[in-house]
Design a protein around this motif. Structure first.
Motif: not given
Lengths: 992, 435
Positions: A42-65
């Motif tokens: 739950e803490r990670l969600g909002p942090l991820l929302g602030q990442v402006t680099d699409a590639g990085y955000a996607e990478f983190v999203r996959k990792t979290l999945d």
């Protein structure tokens, strides 16, 4: 007092442990643990929302999945190992997100300029800052009180509680011998005197308290009698007992004698006994067959090593070791299964451009000698501290060498990459840019700041620091001289860089556009430097006789002599003239000559026979014992006392000559010599040896900061070195400038380099060099109490205790000794953040019998609660407990911070006299606000100095002398150098 | 009767069989420190040999997982003792025991085998350790009166009668060579020559001390006496070594062990030392061995079952952190398994109709009762083998401890040594009977 683990948590701990690999339904405790994971998601969600680099955000999203899948499988079948891994994985992801969002607070693109200029070297002190007067007459005959007997007073006021039956506090006054024997019962009588004088005894509530006149008469009589008895004993036997050299003095003495400063002997000897905190007392410096057998082996080896210097007389040459030719450096170009982190990889550079073909093995490692111009530009770069190092930088023989380092700083990045790196494929890079914290080693550019480098000598299982310099973005050659042992190699380390440790480390220096690193082109070792001292060792042993064999590293040594017996006598006499600190008795010379002679007759060869003779000389009392006779010391003994005091070493030729000509005891000569010794570089041996014991600095490496609570300190050698250095330089400064003793507690300056300044939060200090820095107004630093070294040796690496620190400060700085503790359990440290150490302590302070000592012991410790295990300032404790939100960041080891902030620190307290303080600044002010407060600090310093210098602390009978000494120095604020001089001319020092 | 803290003056000096005394640069520095080595040759002991191995883990164990529930023979084993279940009948476990007056947290490691009080105080003086007391009495029967071993340390458990630390040997390979590798005749001759030279050197030193003695006042006389005694002791040790030089060393089938270079290979090192101790006893090379396991100086280690994330010492200050306790538990359990292996190995060797364990007292414990609190009370203590009636939990008062030195007295007596006191003992171990 051992408190049981709170039941709920114990159950959780055991249940989680018990769950290993069972595949069963999660227990209640395991359900709790899984909830902690959900909170992290739950803490990670909002942090991820602030990442402006699409590639990085996607990478983190996959990792979290992926992590969520693991979470689900844990819910089905709990496994504690996989749980821990997942927890750490989430933590790493969180810390990396935070670091991306808020890059580390480094100067982003500029070298930190302007620098704080080093303070100009101050002028030497005045030749005679205070007048020489006659040696103080410290031994007037005490005026005894005729017919004084303490029994009447004791019977009336004391033995009601302190008799053989009641023995309150373990004290039976009826058993004390009268008249007092200075050695045995003297100290107990002194306690009686002090408790009564302080008004602590008899207790105020008792009806049997004496009237003022009775008490004064008792104290006067007791004082006079104890003083008389102590002086009589001192006249008969001396204050101190005869002693041998301690291991550190032994090492210095052999080094000085054989002109071999590179000899390492101390580590081969048993630890020395300690009495009254120092390794200087005859009572503790026992001799055993173990010591002798060790010394025999060490002396024999030292003699052969000194001879070896002559055997390998080589003209000074310069050896250059190119980084590109070092196997261990170039082998780290490629990723191997054990090494997939770029932070642990090296990369070949030509200037600031990475030579990708060389890295991939498609081009030779170096152009070699064929192309000197290009070779000069070749370098190897890296981003971490310790992993890459030179193969070896072998030297032909022990001696003094000039070391040169050619290098500069670089920046790797901006592009990051992940996984096994294949090559400079542009498409690869785009995909890999998701891992922004892993810099692209193939994309190097000029450095953005200086990097401090420490240079170590490694070999023989030891590592020691030789010096340091700052690499700059511009190429430069850095040079300094150092003593090297024959088996030592030179290793440069860029200390600010990451020291990555598994699993899956993250470079705390990483920014979105890369990471800082260093590049080295070569290391040069020039020498052995032509130095007369290099040959002096052999000359002492064998004069001009030629060395004809030196085999097997000295196993067999031969020296040619036409007249062996005559040569033996001449050489041995010369040797004893230096090894012994007073003229050798003829009978002793004869014994040693007989030994050599017998060896010669047995046919062992001239050199071996002499080595046997020299070994015997160095094991004999003439070398090992400090020979002092009761009464005023003769000039030889005085010379030894002075040099073992101010150099921790034997006298040199000048001191020896003054002793031989009977000059040394003259006040102005003694004063001048003390000045000369203090001005000599060997005085650092005094500062180090004295502080090693007074402030326990020898223990600085004994604890390691916890890797989970304090991984920002963990593995940070540069911080340890700077902290140690600060304390030594600081005390040396007090000595050099005769600064007032109050500076032991407080001052407006200290010594810092970049690392330590960052630790203390002092701005504007860059580079590896320590320099005197004026502290910002309101700083808590200045004075030994708030030095990182002291705060580290008084903590255990995980927690701090006000009791431990308070006792330490009260004893070491305020000079008050506590009796041994009663056999009660200690408070159990708890780092889970629910209870503070102060709350735990309040319970035992409420107990009257505990409070007697603890009301005096604990307050200084409370004042230091504002400092963590390495002396970093804190206003909240750090805690590790399930469920806390970790502080953002990565440690020196590349592991994420796991700790969160616990309860607030309370650094307030009340001194035994009732004065209250709010924090450590306040506490220091209270210590020094009265004249008596300053005198307490000075008196303690004198006590420590006298103990170090003479092996024995000032006794009851010495009190008057100490007070007079303080009186004489009060006007100058008890200058530290002046105190040293006053100790030297005191009777305590000049008589046995 | 002898009391250990006042060694009888009639006891013969104890010589060492240190192979190499006056070796050249770089060689002698690396030599093992078997200081307390051979004594003058003594007649063979008629009784069956008894031996002592004392092991201290200076960070101890998690107490709640170590101490069993219930006393006597029907005690319920703790999680750790479960791992020693195969040897339940061969060991006794003690609770509520400690060395009276031994405080000072980590400093107490110096007193694990000496029980000298107040090691943390400014003027602490240590006294003789149990193994050295044994060596003084029966050390002459073997090539090495005692051997001090250590893992990740040079500060061992052994202390001389004058309270001087005997540095311990950390390299098993060096000890192995001294124990079992026979030199060539030329090497032996060279060694004998070196030992003779050493004695001549000491003789010259002794002469000077004698002359000095007449000039020194009463207060300093004992310092000089101690020096002179040490010279004489070393001389006679060299002499005895000379005697042993001519006796062939025992041959063993085992190869020279390879010492791991890294302190992180901690548990591997412990295993190597256990094997070495067993070999030394099996060949009757010594009857007294100490082994200091310096956990406090041990970095993060890799275990078969887990990896620790930080140094052993920091783990021990677990501050009740579950993660740290769980790692500590892995370490403690690894220790217990190694110990079980040692017991099994000692049982696997027969000597005169008994197992080697029957004749070897293995004392295992720690100076710290609880490393998290630095408490020196309630020391975890195990005694296996050596000819006692085992199989029980001797449970004493955890609030008011029973003196552990009493166990040392029982052990000395079992060794056949006449002693009724050791340090702060008050008798023999209550409830512990001879087999």
């Amino acid at each position: 007092m051992s408190r049981p683990l709170p039941i709920a948590l114990a159950v959780l701990a055991l249940a989680v442990l018990a769950g290993t690999g069972t595949g069963a339904e999660p227990t209640a405790a395991q359900q709790e643990a899984l909830k902690l994971l959900d909170a992290e998601f739950e803490r990670l969600g909002p942090l991820l929302g602030q990442v402006t680099d699409a590639g990085y955000a996607e990478f983190v999203r996959k990792t979290l999945d992926r992590h969520k899948v693991q979470r689900a499988s844990l819910a089905a079948a709990f496994d504690s190992t996989r749980y821990d891994e997942l927890k750490l994985g989430l933590l790493v992801e969180r810390q990396r997100l935070l670091a991306w969002l808020k890059p580390p607070a480094l100067p982003p693109d500029a070298r930190p300029r302007p620098r704080v200029a080093s303070r100009p070297e101050p002028p030497p002190p005045d030749p005679l800052p205070y007048p020489v007067d006659e040696l103080a007459d410290d031994r007037p005959e005490a005026v005894g009180v005729a017919g004084f007997a303490p029994r009447g007073f004791l019977e009336a006021h004391c033995v009601g509680c302190h008799d053989a039956d009641t023995r309150k506090g373990g004290v039976d006054l009826t058993a004390l011998a009268w008249p007092p024997d200075a050695a045995a019962s003297g100290s107990r009588w002194a306690q009686v005197h002090d408790r009564v004088a302080a008004g602590e005894m008899p207790p105020k509530a008792k009806a049997t308290r004496p009237d003022a006149a009775g008490q004064a008469a008792f104290l006067g009589g007791l004082n006079a009698t104890l003083t008389q008895a102590g002086r009589a004993a001192a006249r008969r036997d001396g204050r101190s007992r005869q002693r041998r050299l301690n291991a550190s003095e032994f090492e210095n003495a052999v080094r000085d004698l054989l002109h071999a400063p590179w000899l390492q002997l101390r580590g081969g000897l048993p630890d020395d006994g300690v009495a009254d905190r120092f390794n200087k007392s005859g009572a503790a410096l026992d001799v055993s067959h173990v010591q002798l057998s060790r010394m025999m082996g060490l002396v024999d080896a030292a003699l052969r090593q000194a001879i070896g210097v002559q055997a390998v007389r080589v003209p000074p040459t310069t050896r250059r070791f190119y980084a590109r030719e070092q196997k261990t450096l170039v082998n780290e170009y490629q990723q191997v299964p054990m090494n997939t982190w770029p932070d642990r990889q090296n990369f070949p550079l030509l200037g600031t451009r990475t030579e990708v073909d060389v890295r991939l093995g498609k081009a030779p490692r170096t152009v070699g000698a064929a192309d000197p111009a290009r070779r000069e530009l070749e370098a190897v770069g890296w981003l971490g501290i310790a992993f890459p190092k030179w193969d070896r930088t072998p030297i032909p023989v022990a001696g003094r060498y000039r070391l040169r380092f050619s290098g500069y700083t670089v920046w790797a990045g901006p592009n990051g990459y992940s996984g096994l790196f294949k090559g400079p494929d542009a498409a690869e890079r785009v995909r890999q840019a998701t891992r922004w914290h892993l810099p692209d080693l193939d994309d190097a550019s000029p450095g953005r700041r200086d990097e401090p480098v420490s240079v170590y000598a490694e070999g023989g299982g030891r590592s020691r620091r030789l010096g340091g310099f700052d690499l700059t973005p511009e190429v430069a050659v850095h040079e300094f001289d150092a003593w090297l042992g024959a088996d030592e190699s030179v290793v440069p380390r860029a200390t600010r860089l990451v020291q990555p440790r598994p699993p899956n480390p993250t470079n705390f220096n990483a920014q979105r556009d890369g990471a800082p690193g260093v590049a080295f082109r070569w290391v040069e070792v020039e020498g052995p430097l032509a130095d007369d001292a290099a040959a002096a060792g052999y000359r002492l042993l064998f004069g001009d006789l030629p060395l004809t064999a030196f085999e097997g590293g000295g196993k067999r040594v031969a020296v040619a002599s036409d007249r062996p017996k005559a040569d033996a006598e001449r050489l041995l006499r010369g040797f004893l003239g230096r090894a012994y600190r007073r003229p050798a008795a003829e009978a002793d010379v004869a014994d040693l000559l007989a030994l050599v002679s017998a060896q010669l007759d047995a046919g062992v060869g001239f050199a071996e026979a002499m080595i046997a003779g020299y070994t015997a000389a160095l094991l004999s009392p003439g070398f090992l014992l400090l020979q002092e006779r009761p009464g005023t010391l003769d000039d030889y003994a005085l010379a030894s006392r002075l040099s073992f005091f101010l150099w921790n070493s034997p006298p040199d030729d000048a001191l020896r000559t003054l002793a031989a000509t009977g000059q040394l005891h003259k006040p102005e000569v003694l004063w001048r010599e003390a000045e000369r010794l203090l001005a000599d570089p060997k005085a650092t041996r005094f500062v180090e040896a004295f502080l090693d014991y007074w402030l326990d600095l020898r223990r600085i490496e004994e604890t390691t900061p916890s890797a989970s609570l304090y991984n920002d300190y963990y593995l940070d050698d540069a911080l340890v070195e700077a902290a140690l250095s600060e304390s030594r330089l600081y005390f040396a400064e007090l000595l050099r400038h005769d600064l007032p003793a109050r500076a032991v507690v407080a001052s407006d300056f200290t010594f810092l380099n970049e690392r330590l300044a960052r630790h203390y939060g002092v701005p504007g200090v860059s580079g590896v060099a320590m320099r005197r820095v004026t502290l910002p107004a309101g700083s808590s630093r200045g004075g030994v109490l708030t030095q990182a070294s002291v705060l580290k040796v008084t903590a255990n690496g995980t927690t701090t205790s006000p009791v431990v620190r308070g006792k330490w400060v009260t004893e070491r700085v305020l000079g008050y000794e506590f009796p041994p503790p009663p056999p009660v359990g200690a408070v159990e440290p708890d780092t889970r953040g629910a209870v503070t150490i102060r709350q735990q302590l309040d319970k035992h302070r409420a107990d009257a019998s505990c409070a007697t000592c603890h009301s005096r012991m604990d307050p200084p410790g409370f004042a230091l609660e504002g400092f963590d295990v390495f002396g970093g300032e804190r206003d909240r404790y750090r805690a590790v407990a399930p469920g806390g939100v970790p502080v953002a960041g990565f440690g020196k080891n590349g592991q994420p911070f796991e700790f969160h902030l616990g309860p607030p620190v309370d650094a307030a307290g009340v001194l035994p006299d009732g004065r209250a303080f709010a924090d450590v600044r306040d506490f220091k002010r209270l210590l020094l606000e009265t004249p008596e407060g300053e005198a307490v600090i000075a008196r303690n310093l004198v006590t420590q100095l006298v103990t170090y210098a003479t092996g024995t602390p000032p006794r009851f009978a010495d009190r008057a002398a100490v007070e007079r000494l303080l009186e004489r120095t009060r006007a100058g604020g008890y200058g530290v150098r002046r105190l040293v001089h006053e100790v030297v001319r005191s009777e305590m020092f000049r008589a046995k | 009767m002898n009391s250990p803290n006042r060694p009888s003056p009639t006891v013969a000096p104890r010589p060492i069989a240190r192979r190499t005394f006056l070796l050249a640069a770089g060689v002698s520095l690396g030599l093992p420190a078997l200081e307390a080595m051979a004594r003058p040759l003594a007649p063979p002991q008629a009784a069956k040999p008894r031996r002592l191995l004392a092991v201290c883990n200076n960070l101890g164990v998690l107490p709640d997982l170590f101490f069993p529930a219930g006393g006597g023979r029907d005690y319920r084993p703790s999680p750790y003792l479960e791992l020693l279940a195969a040897h339940r009948g061969d060991l006794s476990v003690f609770s509520g025991v400690s060395h009276p007056g031994v405080d000072g947290s980590h400093a107490s490691e110096a007193c694990f085998l000496t029980a000298a009080p107040h090691p943390g105080s400014g003027s602490f003086r240590n006294s003789i350790s149990l193994d050295q007391y044994v060596a003084e009495q029966i050390g002459g029967l073997t090539r090495f009166p005692s051997i001090a071993l250590g893992v990740n340390t040079r500060r061992g458990l052994s202390w001389t009668g004058s309270g001087v630390a005997i540095p311990c040997e950390g390299k098993a390979a060096d000890v192995f060579r001294q124990l079992f590798l026979q030199g060539t005749p030329a090497e032996v001759a060279a060694q004998v020559r070196k030992l003779d030279t050493g004695r001549s050197v000491l003789d010259a030193v002794g002469g000077q001390l004698r002359r000095l003695g007449s000039e020194v006042g009463a207060a300093d006389r004992d310092r000089l006496d101690q020096y002179a005694t040490s010279v004489r002791e070393l001389e006679s040790r060299l002499l005895a070594s000379r005697g042993w030089e001519h006796r062939p060393k025992p041959a063993v089938a085992a190869a020279v062990p390879t010492d791991p270079g890294s302190a992180a290979a901690y548990l591997e090192k412990v295993k190597i030392m256990y094997d070495l101790a067993r070999l030394a006893f099996e060949t009757d090379s010594t009857r007294s061995i100490t082994l200091m396991l310096d956990s406090a100086a041990t970095p993060a280690v890799t275990l078969p079952t887990a990896t620790t994330t930080e140094g052993y010492h920091n783990l021990s200050h677990h501050g009740k952190s579950d993660a740290k306790r769980s790692q500590l538990r892995s370490l403690d359990e690894a220790h217990m398994r190694l110990l079980a292996g040692l017991f099994a190995d000692l049982k696997g060797v027969r000597e005169g109709g008994e197992t080697l364990l029957d004749r070897t007292m293995v004392l295992y414990g720690s100076n710290l009762g609880d490393a998290n609190t630095h408490s020196t009370l309630n020391m975890p203590t195990l005694l296996a083998g050596g000819g006692f009636k085992h199989g029980q939990h001797l449970a004493f008062d955890r609030g008011k401890n029973y003196p552990l030195p009493n166990l040392f007295v029982s052990m000395l007596q079992r060794m056949g040594i006449e002693a009724d006191r050791f340090a702060t003992s008050t008798g023999t171990m209550r409830g512990l009977e001879l087999a």
